[in-house]
Scaffold this motif. Structure first.
Motif, PDB file in Angstrom:
ATOM      1  N   THR A  88     100.279  52.263 105.341  1.00 40.23           N
ATOM      2  CA  THR A  88      99.598  51.210 106.094  1.00 40.23           C
ATOM      3  C   THR A  88     100.609  50.185 106.574  1.00 40.23           C
ATOM      4  OG1 THR A  88      97.597  51.476 104.749  1.00 40.23           O
ATOM      5  CG2 THR A  88      97.800  49.450 106.027  1.00 40.23           C
ATOM      6  N   ALA A  89     100.625  49.955 107.879  1.00 38.97           N
ATOM      7  CA  ALA A  89     101.523  48.969 108.477  1.00 38.97           C
ATOM      8  C   ALA A  89     100.803  47.636 108.644  1.00 38.97           C
ATOM      9  CB  ALA A  89     102.013  49.465 109.837  1.00 38.97           C
ATOM     10  N   PRO A 106     112.609  24.377  96.801  1.00 40.76           N
ATOM     11  CA  PRO A 106     112.953  25.805  96.754  1.00 40.76           C
ATOM     12  C   PRO A 106     111.755  26.699  97.054  1.00 40.76           C
ATOM     13  CG  PRO A 106     112.836  24.890  94.538  1.00 40.76           C
ATOM     14  CD  PRO A 106     112.751  23.738  95.485  1.00 40.76           C
ATOM     15  N   MET A 107     110.540  26.161  96.961  1.00 40.87           N
ATOM     16  CA  MET A 107     109.354  26.946  97.284  1.00 40.87           C
ATOM     17  C   MET A 107     109.064  26.901  98.771  1.00 40.87           C
ATOM     18  SD  MET A 107     108.935  28.008  94.347  1.00 40.87           S
ATOM     19  CE  MET A 107     107.606  29.103  94.808  1.00 40.87           C
ATOM     20  N   ASP A 108     109.558  25.874  99.467  1.00 41.33           N
ATOM     21  CA  ASP A 108     109.346  25.770 100.909  1.00 41.33           C
ATOM     22  C   ASP A 108     110.284  26.676 101.708  1.00 41.33           C
ATOM     23  OD1 ASP A 108     107.183  24.153 101.193  1.00 41.33           O
ATOM     24  OD2 ASP A 108     108.304  22.300 101.537  1.00 41.33           O
ATOM     25  N   LEU A 109     111.512  26.797 101.249  1.00 46.83           N
ATOM     26  CA  LEU A 109     112.515  27.503 102.046  1.00 46.83           C
ATOM     27  C   LEU A 109     112.137  28.943 102.386  1.00 46.83           C
ATOM     28  CD1 LEU A 109     115.814  26.056 100.507  1.00 46.83           C
ATOM     29  CD2 LEU A 109     114.761  25.528 102.714  1.00 46.83           C
ATOM     30  N   PRO A 110     111.636  29.751 101.438  1.00 44.56           N
ATOM     31  CA  PRO A 110     111.228  31.112 101.826  1.00 44.56           C
ATOM     32  C   PRO A 110     110.084  31.108 102.843  1.00 44.56           C
ATOM     33  CG  PRO A 110     111.446  30.927  99.450  1.00 44.56           C
ATOM     34  CD  PRO A 110     111.498  29.541  99.992  1.00 44.56           C
ATOM     35  N   ASN A 111     109.230  30.099 102.755  1.00 40.96           N
ATOM     36  CA  ASN A 111     108.087  30.024 103.669  1.00 40.96           C
ATOM     37  C   ASN A 111     108.470  29.500 105.047  1.00 40.96           C
ATOM     38  OD1 ASN A 111     106.325  30.962 101.700  1.00 40.96           O
ATOM     39  ND2 ASN A 111     105.877  28.911 100.929  1.00 40.96           N
ATOM     40  N   ALA A 112     109.725  29.087 105.222  1.00 40.27           N
ATOM     41  CA  ALA A 112     110.177  28.607 106.530  1.00 40.27           C
ATOM     42  C   ALA A 112     110.513  29.756 107.475  1.00 40.27           C
ATOM     43  CB  ALA A 112     111.387  27.684 106.369  1.00 40.27           C
ATOM     44  N   SER A 113     110.569  30.969 106.957  1.00 41.43           N
ATOM     45  CA  SER A 113     110.816  32.140 107.804  1.00 41.43           C
ATOM     46  C   SER A 113     109.560  32.455 108.603  1.00 41.43           C
ATOM     47  CB  SER A 113     111.198  33.340 106.945  1.00 41.43           C
ATOM     48  OG  SER A 113     111.289  34.512 107.726  1.00 41.43           O
ATOM     49  N   SER A 114     109.730  32.784 109.877  1.00 39.61           N
ATOM     50  CA  SER A 114     108.565  33.006 110.745  1.00 39.61           C
ATOM     51  C   SER A 114     107.746  34.219 110.337  1.00 39.61           C
ATOM     52  CB  SER A 114     109.016  33.158 112.204  1.00 39.61           C
ATOM     53  OG  SER A 114     109.893  34.252 112.338  1.00 39.61           O
ATOM     54  N   ASN A 115     108.347  35.148 109.597  1.00 40.25           N
ATOM     55  CA  ASN A 115     107.607  36.362 109.231  1.00 40.25           C
ATOM     56  C   ASN A 115     106.889  36.234 107.893  1.00 40.25           C
ATOM     57  OD1 ASN A 115     109.784  36.506 107.451  1.00 40.25           O
ATOM     58  ND2 ASN A 115     109.858  38.743 107.516  1.00 40.25           N
ATOM     59  N   VAL A 116     106.781  35.003 107.365  1.00 36.64           N
ATOM     60  CA  VAL A 116     106.219  34.843 106.024  1.00 36.64           C
ATOM     61  C   VAL A 116     104.771  35.318 105.957  1.00 36.64           C
ATOM     62  CG1 VAL A 116     105.509  32.444 106.428  1.00 36.64           C
ATOM     63  CG2 VAL A 116     105.948  33.231 104.093  1.00 36.64           C
ATOM     64  N   LEU A 117     104.013  35.153 107.023  1.00 37.35           N
ATOM     65  CA  LEU A 117     102.605  35.562 107.008  1.00 37.35           C
ATOM     66  C   LEU A 117     102.494  37.077 106.825  1.00 37.35           C
ATOM     67  CD1 LEU A 117      99.894  34.294 109.518  1.00 37.35           C
ATOM     68  CD2 LEU A 117      99.914  36.608 108.639  1.00 37.35           C
ATOM     69  N   ALA A 118     103.204  37.830 107.667  1.00 32.23           N
ATOM     70  CA  ALA A 118     103.118  39.294 107.602  1.00 32.23           C
ATOM     71  C   ALA A 118     103.638  39.821 106.265  1.00 32.23           C
ATOM     72  CB  ALA A 118     103.902  39.919 108.748  1.00 32.23           C
ATOM     73  N   SER A 119     104.749  39.270 105.800  1.00 27.05           N
ATOM     74  CA  SER A 119     105.324  39.765 104.554  1.00 27.05           C
ATOM     75  C   SER A 119     104.470  39.387 103.345  1.00 27.05           C
ATOM     76  CB  SER A 119     106.751  39.234 104.383  1.00 27.05           C
ATOM     77  OG  SER A 119     106.776  37.819 104.384  1.00 27.05           O
ATOM     78  N   SER A 120     103.885  38.185 103.360  1.00 27.92           N
ATOM     79  CA  SER A 120     103.041  37.766 102.238  1.00 27.92           C
ATOM     80  C   SER A 120     101.800  38.641 102.114  1.00 27.92           C
ATOM     81  CB  SER A 120     102.636  36.299 102.402  1.00 27.92           C
ATOM     82  OG  SER A 120     103.751  35.438 102.312  1.00 27.92           O
ATOM     83  N   VAL A 121     101.193  38.978 103.251  1.00 30.75           N
ATOM     84  CA  VAL A 121     100.031  39.863 103.233  1.00 30.75           C
ATOM     85  C   VAL A 121     100.414  41.232 102.674  1.00 30.75           C
ATOM     86  CG1 VAL A 121      98.455  41.176 104.725  1.00 30.75           C
ATOM     87  CG2 VAL A 121      98.727  38.714 105.056  1.00 30.75           C
ATOM     88  N   ALA A 122     101.557  41.755 103.130  1.00 34.70           N
ATOM     89  CA  ALA A 122     101.995  43.065 102.652  1.00 34.70           C
ATOM     90  C   ALA A 122     102.217  43.064 101.143  1.00 34.70           C
ATOM     91  CB  ALA A 122     103.271  43.473 103.378  1.00 34.70           C
ATOM     92  N   ILE A 123     102.819  42.007 100.630  1.00 29.05           N
ATOM     93  CA  ILE A 123     103.093  41.930  99.196  1.00 29.05           C
ATOM     94  C   ILE A 123     101.799  41.802  98.407  1.00 29.05           C
ATOM     95  CG2 ILE A 123     104.120  40.480  97.408  1.00 29.05           C
ATOM     96  CD1 ILE A 123     106.331  39.801  99.492  1.00 29.05           C
ATOM     97  N   ARG A 124     100.895  40.938  98.859  1.00 29.79           N
ATOM     98  CA  ARG A 124      99.659  40.708  98.102  1.00 29.79           C
ATOM     99  C   ARG A 124      98.811  41.969  98.001  1.00 29.79           C
ATOM    100  NH1 ARG A 124      96.383  36.092  96.754  1.00 29.79           N
ATOM    101  NH2 ARG A 124      94.181  36.645  96.538  1.00 29.79           N
ATOM    102  N   PHE A 125      98.735  42.739  99.109  1.00 34.78           N
ATOM    103  CA  PHE A 125      97.838  43.894  99.124  1.00 34.78           C
ATOM    104  C   PHE A 125      98.560  45.236  98.940  1.00 34.78           C
ATOM    105  CE2 PHE A 125      95.540  40.524 101.328  1.00 34.78           C
ATOM    106  CZ  PHE A 125      94.311  40.590 100.711  1.00 34.78           C
ATOM    107  N   GLY A 126      99.867  45.201  98.708  1.00 28.78           N
ATOM    108  CA  GLY A 126     100.597  46.430  98.442  1.00 28.78           C
ATOM    109  C   GLY A 126     100.744  47.331  99.658  1.00 28.78           C
ATOM    110  N   LEU A 127     101.048  46.748 100.804  1.00 25.68           N
ATOM    111  CA  LEU A 127     101.180  47.502 102.052  1.00 25.68           C
ATOM    112  C   LEU A 127     102.661  47.686 102.361  1.00 25.68           C
ATOM    113  CD1 LEU A 127      98.477  45.455 103.993  1.00 25.68           C
ATOM    114  CD2 LEU A 127      98.147  47.551 102.680  1.00 25.68           C
ATOM    115  N   THR A 128     103.162  48.889 102.231  1.00 24.95           N
ATOM    116  CA  THR A 128     104.606  49.117 102.325  1.00 24.95           C
ATOM    117  C   THR A 128     105.026  49.861 103.587  1.00 24.95           C
ATOM    118  OG1 THR A 128     104.390  51.112 100.955  1.00 24.95           O
ATOM    119  CG2 THR A 128     104.898  49.045  99.831  1.00 24.95           C
ATOM    120  N   GLY A 129     104.134  49.973 104.561  1.00 27.33           N
ATOM    121  CA  GLY A 129     104.497  50.559 105.842  1.00 27.33           C
ATOM    122  C   GLY A 129     105.269  49.561 106.684  1.00 27.33           C
ATOM    123  N   PRO A 130     105.531  49.877 107.957  1.00 26.76           N
ATOM    124  CA  PRO A 130     106.228  48.946 108.845  1.00 26.76           C
ATOM    125  C   PRO A 130     105.565  47.572 108.853  1.00 26.76           C
ATOM    126  CG  PRO A 130     106.013  51.081 109.889  1.00 26.76           C
ATOM    127  CD  PRO A 130     105.208  51.145 108.636  1.00 26.76           C
TER     128      PRO A 130
END
Length: 313
Positions: A79-80, A110-134
């Motif tokens: 799942t991408a 130190p908790m803000d800095l990782p969230n300053a990346s523009s891709n934080v939304l897509a990566s956070s969703v992938a991590i929370r739901f275990g989505l390891t596709g593109p």
């Protein structure tokens, strides 16, 4: 072959179903509270757009029968994720920059800095739901949500994933208000599960809409003309971009009016248009429906052809 929409999730004040997007916003509706919908676990240090996305994604996966009993996604390795947001983590970026300017980099959280990346939304969703596709994040202005759907379709056509989770989210934050010049910014998220018929058929899931194709052009009239050439049938309805650009739309075709009811949806608009089209089909509407974003100030426009699931090949 048409690509099916098998799951939809919406996190928007006063909206419970895709059909609700076709009506006027309910006055006095409270903003979505992710803690009420999901509980507190995993929300700390996550920006508003990410939290709203969690709500929409959970509901989309559930409708598509892809949510396991632990809250993760079934088949996550195939799942991408393709997400769209133009202002998603703007508050984090502004807060970090202001802190560094007023003090030093060592004063930044130190908790803000990782969230300053523009891709934080897509990566956070992938991590929370275990989505390891593109995993892709789009932040390219008015057409961003529509382009996210287009890239999801491309991933499926290329065989890079069996299904793609598409997300569009924008938050009502002080930086978003300043940037858009609005007293209240759009605050919501929508998520779609896209897949081929064979993938959906394994789970016995019915489609709620289908995608017949996508186009991208230099302006609104050209985009509408390209959509007509793509499908070959006159549209039964269309969804206009944000702002008053009706002169460039298909003549005599009713506008479902989503952009007018939810102005400033920006990167979420294209995804919301797909959800609203599903609501239109559920109410008995037939396709095709044209969904268009962009085209302002002679800028690029992007469009999708949506068809009712009963019409999908």
């Amino acid at each position: 072959m048409s690509i099916l929409v098998t799951g939809i999730g919406i996190a928007l004040a006063g909206v419970d179903t895709p059909a609700d997007l076709l009506g006027e916003p309910r006055p006095g509706s409270a903003p979505v509270d992710p803690r009420e919908r999901l509980g507190r676990k995993g929300l700390r240090y996550k920006d508003r757009a990410t939290q709203l996305s969690y709500c929409a994604v959970r509901d989309a996966l559930e409708e598509a029968r892809l949510l396991d009993e632990d809250g993760g996604a079934l088949g996550g390795d195939r799942t991408a994720v393709v997400a769209s947001s133009n202002y998603g983590n703007l508050d984090t970026v502004c807060r970090t920059v202001e802190t560094i300017a007023a003090e030093t980099a060592s004063a930044a959280s130190p908790m803000d800095l990782p969230n300053a990346s523009s891709n934080v939304l897509a990566s956070s969703v992938a991590i929370r739901f275990g989505l390891t596709g593109p995993n892709l994040m789009l932040c390219n202005g008015e057409t961003s949500g529509t382009d996210a759907v287009r890239w999801a379709m491309t991933l499926l056509a290329a065989g890079r994933a069996d299904r793609v989770l598409v997300i569009g989210a924008e938050p009502d934050t002080a930086p978003a208000r300043r940037l858009t010049g609005r007293d209240t910014a759009f605050d919501g998220a929508a998520a779609l599960v896209l897949e081929h018929r064979g993938s959906a058929g394994v789970r016995g899931v019915r489609a709620v809409a289908a995608l017949g194709g996508h186009v991208r052009s230099g302006g609104l009239p050209e985009c509408v003309e390209a959509l007509a050439a793509l499908d070959g049938r006159p549209p039964t309805a269309w969804q206009s971009p944000d702002g008053d650009r009706s002169p460039g739309g298909p003549a005599g075709v009713p506008d479902l009016g989503l952009a007018g009811r939810w102005p400033g949806a920006s990167g979420a608009l294209g995804v919301l248009q797909c959800a609203a089209s599903a609501g239109y089909f559920a109410a008995g509407g037939a396709g095709p429906v044209y969904a268009v974003t962009g085209g302002g100030d002679a800028g690029a426009a992007a469009g999708l052809v949506l068809i009712a699931p009963r019409e999908a090949a």
